[in-house]
Write a protein that holds these residues in place. Structure first.
Motif, PDB file in Angstrom:
ATOM      1  N   UNK A  15       0.822  -1.225   0.000  1.00 15.57           N
ATOM      2  CA  UNK A  15       0.000   0.000   0.000  1.00 15.57           C
ATOM      3  C   UNK A  15       0.851   1.268   0.000  1.00 15.57           C
ATOM      4  N   UNK A  16       2.124   1.135  -0.385  1.00 23.83           N
ATOM      5  CA  UNK A  16       2.932   2.329  -0.621  1.00 23.83           C
ATOM      6  C   UNK A  16       3.753   2.832   0.551  1.00 23.83           C
ATOM      7  N   UNK A  17       3.786   2.073   1.649  1.00 24.58           N
ATOM      8  CA  UNK A  17       4.582   2.504   2.803  1.00 24.58           C
ATOM      9  C   UNK A  17       5.998   1.939   2.718  1.00 24.58           C
ATOM     10  N   UNK A  18       6.949   2.700   3.252  1.00 27.21           N
ATOM     11  CA  UNK A  18       8.352   2.304   3.176  1.00 27.21           C
ATOM     12  C   UNK A  18       8.743   1.354   4.297  1.00 27.21           C
ATOM     13  N   UNK A  19       7.916   1.276   5.343  1.00 27.45           N
ATOM     14  CA  UNK A  19       8.242   0.392   6.454  1.00 27.45           C
ATOM     15  C   UNK A  19       6.969  -0.015   7.174  1.00 27.45           C
ATOM     16  N   UNK A  20       7.056  -1.143   7.849  1.00 28.84           N
ATOM     17  CA  UNK A  20       5.919  -1.619   8.638  1.00 28.84           C
ATOM     18  C   UNK A  20       5.587  -0.625   9.750  1.00 28.84           C
ATOM     19  N   UNK A  21       6.615  -0.026  10.355  1.00 34.72           N
ATOM     20  CA  UNK A  21       6.392   0.906  11.457  1.00 34.72           C
ATOM     21  C   UNK A  21       5.618   2.148  10.999  1.00 34.72           C
ATOM     22  N   UNK A  22       5.999   2.697   9.838  1.00 35.60           N
ATOM     23  CA  UNK A  22       5.285   3.863   9.315  1.00 35.60           C
ATOM     24  C   UNK A  22       3.823   3.527   9.010  1.00 35.60           C
ATOM     25  N   UNK A  23       3.599   2.351   8.467  1.00 32.38           N
ATOM     26  CA  UNK A  23       2.245   1.923   8.147  1.00 32.38           C
ATOM     27  C   UNK A  23       1.403   1.798   9.416  1.00 32.38           C
ATOM     28  N   UNK A  24       1.950   1.133  10.423  1.00 30.06           N
ATOM     29  CA  UNK A  24       1.197   0.939  11.676  1.00 30.06           C
ATOM     30  C   UNK A  24       0.877   2.289  12.309  1.00 30.06           C
ATOM     31  N   UNK A  25       1.837   3.187  12.308  1.00 30.01           N
ATOM     32  CA  UNK A  25       1.603   4.524  12.886  1.00 30.01           C
ATOM     33  C   UNK A  25       0.505   5.263  12.128  1.00 30.01           C
ATOM     34  N   UNK A  26       0.573   5.236  10.803  1.00 31.59           N
ATOM     35  CA  UNK A  26      -0.423   5.923   9.984  1.00 31.59           C
ATOM     36  C   UNK A  26      -1.803   5.303  10.157  1.00 31.59           C
ATOM     37  N   UNK A  27      -1.864   3.971  10.172  1.00 26.40           N
ATOM     38  CA  UNK A  27      -3.143   3.277  10.318  1.00 26.40           C
ATOM     39  C   UNK A  27      -3.780   3.611  11.662  1.00 26.40           C
ATOM     40  N   UNK A  28      -2.994   3.542  12.715  1.00 27.30           N
ATOM     41  CA  UNK A  28      -3.543   3.806  14.045  1.00 27.30           C
ATOM     42  C   UNK A  28      -3.987   5.261  14.182  1.00 27.30           C
ATOM     43  N   UNK A  29      -3.244   6.167  13.581  1.00 29.97           N
ATOM     44  CA  UNK A  29      -3.599   7.585  13.646  1.00 29.97           C
ATOM     45  C   UNK A  29      -4.924   7.852  12.954  1.00 29.97           C
ATOM     46  N   UNK A  30      -5.168   7.192  11.823  1.00 28.80           N
ATOM     47  CA  UNK A  30      -6.356   7.475  11.024  1.00 28.80           C
ATOM     48  C   UNK A  30      -7.555   6.606  11.372  1.00 28.80           C
ATOM     49  N   UNK A  31      -7.318   5.419  11.917  1.00 34.58           N
ATOM     50  CA  UNK A  31      -8.413   4.494  12.207  1.00 34.58           C
ATOM     51  C   UNK A  31      -8.713   4.437  13.703  1.00 34.58           C
ATOM     52  N   UNK A  32      -7.681   4.650  14.517  1.00 38.81           N
ATOM     53  CA  UNK A  32      -7.888   4.636  15.967  1.00 38.81           C
ATOM     54  C   UNK A  32      -7.466   3.347  16.634  1.00 38.81           C
ATOM     55  N   UNK A  33      -7.193   2.301  15.839  1.00 39.89           N
ATOM     56  CA  UNK A  33      -6.701   1.033  16.378  1.00 39.89           C
ATOM     57  C   UNK A  33      -5.598   0.514  15.469  1.00 39.89           C
ATOM     58  N   UNK A  34      -4.862  -0.476  15.918  1.00 44.71           N
ATOM     59  CA  UNK A  34      -3.757  -1.032  15.133  1.00 44.71           C
ATOM     60  C   UNK A  34      -4.293  -1.900  14.003  1.00 44.71           C
ATOM     61  N   UNK A  35      -3.471  -2.147  12.970  1.00 43.30           N
ATOM     62  CA  UNK A  35      -3.895  -3.053  11.898  1.00 43.30           C
ATOM     63  C   UNK A  35      -4.238  -4.450  12.416  1.00 43.30           C
ATOM     64  N   UNK A  36      -3.457  -4.952  13.357  1.00 42.70           N
ATOM     65  CA  UNK A  36      -3.709  -6.295  13.890  1.00 42.70           C
ATOM     66  C   UNK A  36      -5.066  -6.359  14.594  1.00 42.70           C
ATOM     67  N   UNK A  37      -5.394  -5.330  15.351  1.00 40.49           N
ATOM     68  CA  UNK A  37      -6.677  -5.312  16.053  1.00 40.49           C
ATOM     69  C   UNK A  37      -7.830  -5.120  15.073  1.00 40.49           C
ATOM     70  N   UNK A  38      -7.601  -4.326  14.022  1.00 37.55           N
ATOM     71  CA  UNK A  38      -8.647  -4.156  13.003  1.00 37.55           C
ATOM     72  C   UNK A  38      -8.911  -5.482  12.294  1.00 37.55           C
ATOM     73  N   UNK A  39      -7.867  -6.224  12.029  1.00 41.19           N
ATOM     74  CA  UNK A  39      -8.053  -7.535  11.373  1.00 41.19           C
ATOM     75  C   UNK A  39      -8.892  -8.456  12.245  1.00 41.19           C
ATOM     76  N   UNK A  40      -8.730  -8.366  13.544  1.00 40.21           N
ATOM     77  CA  UNK A  40      -9.480  -9.200  14.469  1.00 40.21           C
ATOM     78  C   UNK A  40     -10.897  -8.704  14.666  1.00 40.21           C
ATOM     79  N   UNK A  41     -11.029  -7.360  14.731  1.00 41.97           N
ATOM     80  CA  UNK A  41     -12.344  -6.741  14.949  1.00 41.97           C
ATOM     81  C   UNK A  41     -12.561  -5.655  13.900  1.00 41.97           C
ATOM     82  N   UNK A  42     -12.897  -6.034  12.659  1.00 37.40           N
ATOM     83  CA  UNK A  42     -13.052  -5.026  11.593  1.00 37.40           C
ATOM     84  C   UNK A  42     -14.289  -4.152  11.822  1.00 37.40           C
ATOM     85  N   UNK A  43     -14.045  -2.918  12.180  1.00 38.05           N
ATOM     86  CA  UNK A  43     -15.147  -2.002  12.505  1.00 38.05           C
ATOM     87  C   UNK A  43     -15.240  -0.911  11.440  1.00 38.05           C
TER      88      UNK A  43
END
Length: 288
Positions: A260-288
Motif C-alpha cells: 500500500x505504498x509505505x516504506x516500512x511496517x512501522x510507518x504503516x502501523x503509525x499511519x493506520x492507528x492515527x487514522x483508524x484509531x486502532x492497530x492493523x492487527x486489532x482491526x483484522x481481528x475486529x473489523x469495525x
C-alpha cells in the motif's frame, strides 16, 4: 403574517425554533428563519432591539439573496450582496445590513454540533469572503423552501431532519469548487493519476508535475475542490486498501504495508492507528 420590523412587507414569513436538549448536544439546529420581501427602510444590526433581547447574537447567519441587493458591514468591512449570492457571518461579530427596494431573501439563523469549525473552514475555502456566489444556490434555495413550507403547513420537520438539511447545506458550501478555483478537469486528472500510482512511492510534487501545476498551486486548488489536501487523499485511500487486504487476505501486516505504498511496517502501523484509531492487527481481528 404580521412581522413588526420596519421595511418588511407583510407577505413575508418568519418562524422560530426552540431546540431540545438532544438537538443542542448532538445536532445542527435552526433557531429562526424567514423569507423576507423588503424596501429600502429595512435594516438590522447586532445592536437592534431584537438582537439584544435574546441569544440572537450567539448564532451563525446565512442569507440567500433572491432579488434586489443588500448592503452589509460585517466586522467593520463594507460589502454588497446581490441577486444569486450567499452571505454567511458569525453574529458574534459586529454587523449591520440595509435593504434596497425590491429585496427578496431567505435567511436562516443556526447553530449546533461543529457549526463554527464548519463556518471557519467555509470562509477559508472562499478566501475569507463572506459574500460569494455558489453553483449550489438553486439546490440550497429548494432546501430552505422545504424548511419554510414545513413551518407554514404546521407540520414541521423533525430535529434530525433539520440537522440533515443544515449539514447538507454546509457541505455544499465547503466542498464545491469556488469561482476562479481549480479547473475540474485537471483535478479529475490528478485524482486519476493518484489512484493509478497510489501504491508506489508518490509525493504531492509528483502529482502536481503530472498536471503541469506548481506544488503550491496544486495543493491549494485540490483542497478548494475536495475539502482535503492531496497528501490526506493519498493516505486515506491507502488506508482504505489496507483495510480491504486485512479483512480479505492472509498477508502479513508488513506485506500489506509495502503493498500500500509505505516504506516500512512501522510507518504503516503509525499511519493506520492515527487514522483508524486502532492497530492493523486489532482491526483484522475486529473489523469495525
Amino acid at each position: 403574517m404580521l412581522i413588526p420590523e420596519a421595511g418588511v412587507h407583510q407577505i413575508s414569513e418568519r418562524y422560530f425554533f426552540t431546540p431540545s436538549s438532544l438537538a443542542r448536544e448532538l445536532f445542527y439546529y435552526p433557531t429562526r428563519c424567514g423569507h423576507y420581501f423588503c424596501d429600502h427602510t429595512y435594516s438590522f444590526s447586532h445592536q437592534s432591539e431584537i438582537a439584544l433581547q435574546s441569544d440572537h447574537n450567539n448564532h451563525i447567519m446565512l442569507f440567500l439573496v433572491r432579488d434586489g441587493a443588500l448592503s452589509l458591514r460585517i466586522n467593520h468591512i463594507d460589502m454588497l450582496a446581490a441577486r444569486g449570492q450567499i452571505v454567511l457571518f458569525d453574529c458574534r461579530q459586529p454587523y449591520q445590513y440595509h435593504a434596497s427596494d425590491g429585496l427578496e431573501f431567505i435567511w436562516l439563523l443556526f447553530n449546533g454540533l461543529n457549526s463554527r469549525p464548519f463556518y471557519h473552514r467555509i470562509l477559508r475555502s472562499r478566501g475569507g469572503r463572506q459574500v460569494f456566489s455558489t453553483a449550489s444556490f438553486s439546490e440550497m434555495s429548494e432546501l430552505l423552501d422545504t424548511l419554510l413550507s414545513s413551518c407554514a403547513s404546521g407540520e414541521r420537520m423533525s430535529e434530525a431532519a433539520h440537522s440533515q438539511l443544515l449539514h447538507r447545506i454546509l457541505c455544499m458550501l465547503l466542498t464545491e469548487t469556488p469561482p476562479q478555483a481549480a479547473e475540474p478537469d485537471q483535478i479529475t486528472q490528478a485524482i486519476r493519476y493518484m489512484n493509478a500510482h497510489l501504491y508506489e512511492p508518490l509525493s504531492v510534487g509528483d502529482v502536481a508535475a503530472a498536471v503541469n501545476w506548481s506544488q503550491a498551486h496544486f495543493s491549494r486548488a485540490f483542497k478548494a475542490h475536495t475539502g482535503y489536501s492531496p497528501y490526506e487523499y493519498i493516505v486515506l485511500r491507502r488506508i482504505d486498501k489496507a483495510k480491504h487486504m486485512l479483512t480479505s487476505t492472509r498477508m502479513t501486516v508488513k506485506e500489506i504495508a509495502y503493498h500500500t505504498g509505505y516504506h516500512s511496517e512501522e510507518n504503516f502501523i503509525h499511519s493506520f492507528q492515527k487514522n483508524v484509531g486502532i492497530s492493523p492487527a486489532l482491526f483484522r481481528k475486529y473489523p469495525i
